[in-house]
Design an enzyme around this catalytic site. Structure first.
Site, mmCIF file in Angstrom:
data_model
loop_
_atom_site.group_PDB
_atom_site.id
_atom_site.type_symbol
_atom_site.label_atom_id
_atom_site.label_comp_id
_atom_site.label_asym_id
_atom_site.label_seq_id
_atom_site.Cartn_x
_atom_site.Cartn_y
_atom_site.Cartn_z
ATOM 1 N N PHE A 84 38.844 41.805 47.191
ATOM 2 C CA PHE A 84 39.743 40.868 46.508
ATOM 3 C C PHE A 84 41.210 41.154 46.786
ATOM 4 C CE2 PHE A 84 37.085 39.535 42.543
ATOM 5 C CZ PHE A 84 36.715 38.362 43.167
ATOM 6 N N GLU A 85 42.024 40.108 46.745
ATOM 7 C CA GLU A 85 43.492 40.226 46.753
ATOM 8 C C GLU A 85 44.015 41.026 47.950
ATOM 9 O OE1 GLU A 85 44.479 38.336 44.652
ATOM 10 O OE2 GLU A 85 43.327 38.429 42.813
ATOM 11 N N GLY A 86 43.391 40.838 49.099
ATOM 12 C CA GLY A 86 43.753 41.618 50.282
ATOM 13 C C GLY A 86 42.914 42.881 50.315
ATOM 14 N N ARG A 145 46.997 41.674 42.462
ATOM 15 C CA ARG A 145 46.564 43.036 42.767
ATOM 16 C C ARG A 145 46.763 43.951 41.569
ATOM 17 N NH1 ARG A 145 49.575 42.434 48.559
ATOM 18 N NH2 ARG A 145 47.806 41.502 49.656
#
Length: 596
Positions: free
Chosen positions: A401-403, A263
């Site tokens: 992306f990434e959560g 993140r």
């Protein structure tokens, strides 16, 4: 950087000093040289082949990645003992930002060096590291990270891929599937998450060519078309037991902490994209003429460039502040010790909250910047011939992306509350002290005295911290641990925290710049951008606080709370038009992201 008693989330309850943060102005000559090496590589080797990369030329991408390995780019996070450069996070953040104009290729490299390689760097055994890290650092092997499944995305622990120990105890038998795996088309090594016996969430190192492991067709994406994105399938795939990464049942420590770094690095990539969009848009605005003059001379276009530049400045300030904090945390961990993985996990987890803040703010700031970039380009911005069109499409994935940003918004206040309940933050004590202050009959003051050009932003930061403690404390008092169910309130509190961290980061950087021996005239731009963002953040804070209070209180109690809020945020409005004119003048003149 000094070594204060600090930690994740403390920006809510304590004030940092300028000398406690890392800023781009602190870059060493070595860091600048590394960035220039990457910049030259992108301009010389990647951009001329951009069209072919976008056509998913695997062979070209792999060849360029190996060339990146030759200049050390792939080994930036890999310890020197295993063939890497062993750089600090501030340096690797700078490299991620600088690589961003490589578009899809930057994503391929980022997935390899970050979420693909770091699990082995932090959690691998000595055998794992000796066997794979040198080849990952050189590009001889390419890595991929495999977490998402058809039925589980942000809910990572809901994974259904199953691992069962074979009768002879020599292999884990994997069954299941993964979805949207970056680099899948050409990766050699896959970090795969599965539940041992359907229960114990664990991580495995899976090599390409493993029997029972197959890779599906390419997905057809909206953007980042030059990156490989494919599904994976496991049908009785036999994974040697020594390919287990970390401990069985402890895969969440790996998954979540690597996602935190992912993140944060995504935010650095967004920063690079924002700077590229500003460069493209300011140059186009100077070149494009309407009514006999360049469109950059029109105030509405200039105001867009001012806002774009301000968002980039704020993002840059918070990204490198966070890099410095993570470096400080990791420096206190013995990563080579027997429990190095656990120490790494603890060090990274210290700033999980800030990593989510960076991800949400940077991804949404980049969307705003590229959107305005397309608008400045007009019809040309909708044509593929112009790079701004690609930036617009490519940017959209960052909020997923990434959560997703929604999940990250829920994580931010939840993490803060958990730290407070564990006694790691004096949140409750500060909220109670504020309540006593608010009950004091003496008038609250939001001083705007012109003691210095940054006096008002300083006052706004102080006021926003009080407002957050007021509304956040009331939300906890009303709902307790059930607050997490009130997602609209939680999201508003998250947005409050995001703005506060962003503003304080910009302010601390501006203050730090003014402490240096710099031409006073050159200080005006960071001061103006900090002031502009502070004014807008105060407006947003007032609106969010009113929404939260209306959801928590009614009648006379609500009116009382709104009265206190009005006193806390009683600031005389600034001339935002004048601020934007000064900022845009520098951007238009430089035809790029401008700071001094």
């Amino acid at each position: 950087m000094s070594n204060p008693v600090w930690g994740g989330g403390r920006f809510i309850v304590d004030d940092a000093e300028p000398e406690q943060i890392v800023t781009p102005e602190d870059f060493t000559e070595e860091q600048k040289m590394l960035a220039e090496t990457v910049r030259a590589f992108v301009e010389r080797d990647v951009k001329p082949r951009d069209a072919d990369i976008e056509k998913l030329d695997y062979e070209l991408t792999v060849r360029l990645m190996r060339k990146a390995g030759e200049i050390g780019l792939l080994g930036a996070d890999v310890p020197e003992a295993y063939g890497g450069l062993g750089l600090d996070k501030t340096s690797t953040t700078l490299l991620s930002e600088t690589l961003s104009p490589a578009s899809s290729f930057a994503l391929s490299v980022g997935a390899h060096t970050g979420i693909g390689t770091l699990p082995i760097v932090f959690f691998g055994t000595q055998e794992h590291k000796s066997r794979w890290l040198p080849q990952l650092a050189s590009g001889e092997l390419i890595a991929a990270y495999c977490l998402t499944e058809p039925g589980s995305g942000s809910d990572a622990l809901g994974a259904r891929t199953n691992a069962v120990l074979s009768d002879d105890g020599q292999h884990y038998i994997l069954n299941g599937s993964k979805l949207y795996i970056t680099n899948a088309g050409f990766a050699d090594l896959f970090i795969v998450y599965a539940k041992v016996d359907g229960v114990h969430f664990s991580a495995f190192i899976v090599e390409r060519g493993t029997s029972g492991f197959t890779i599906g067709p390419e997905e057809h994406k909206m953007g980042i078309k030059g990156s490989s994105t494919r599904p994976l399938f496991f049908e009785d795939a036999r994974i040697p037991v020594d390919h287990l990464l970390g401990e069985a049942g402890k895969g969440h420590l790996i998954a979540f902490n690597i996602l935190n770094i992912g993140r944060f690095k995504l935010a650095a990539g967004c920063l690079g994209g924002m700077k590229e969009a500003i460069q493209l848009s300011s140059a186009y605005a100077n070149q494009r003429k309407q009514f006999g003059k360049p469109i950059s001379s029109f105030p509405l276009v200039a105001a867009k460039l001012a806002d774009m530049n301000t968002l980039a400045y704020v993002t840059e300030s918070m990204v490198y502040r966070t890099a410095g904090l993570i470096d400080q945390s990791l420096s206190q961990a013995d990563l080579d010790g027997a429990d190095g993985g656990l120490q790494a996990a603890k060090a990274i987890a210290e700033y999980v909250l800030e990593c989510s803040i960076n991800k949400v703010f940077a991804s949404e700031a980049m969307d705003a910047v590229v959107d305005e970039g397309v608008q400045i380009h007009g019809g040309c911005g909708y044509i593929q011939e112009y790079k701004i069109e690609r930036l617009y499409r490519d940017s959209r994935i960052n909020r997923i992306f990434e959560g997703t940003n929604e999940i990250n918004r829920l994580l931010i206040p939840a993490t803060l509350l958990k730290r407070a309940l564990k006694g790691e933050l004096p949140l409750v004590e500060r909220a109670q002290a504020l309540q006593r202050e608010l009950l004091n009959p003496s008038p609250l003051s939001a001083s705007t005295a012109a003691q210095s050009p940054l006096s008002k932003p300083i006052a706004i930061v102080a006021a926003l911290k009080k407002v957050f403690l007021m509304v956040g404390g009331l939300a906890v008092q009303k709902h307790g641990l059930r607050l997490e169910r009130e997602q609209e309130i939680v999201a508003s509190l998250a947005d409050f925290m995001i703005d506060l961290y962003a503003l304080e980061s910009a302010l601390l950087r501006a203050r730090k710049i003014t402490l240096n021996d710099v031409d006073p005239q050159a200080l005006q731009l960071p001061i103006d951008m900090t002031a502009l963002f502070a004014e807008e953040a105060a407006e947003r804070a007032g609106q969010r606080a009113r929404v939260i209070l209306a959801a928590l209180e009614k009648g006379e109690s609500l009116r009382l709370q709104l009265s206190v809020l009005k006193r806390l945020l009683r600031f005389e409005p600034a001339d935002l038009s004048a601020l934007r004119k000064r900022i845009s003048a520098r951007v238009i003149s430089a035809e790029s992201y401008a700071l001094l």
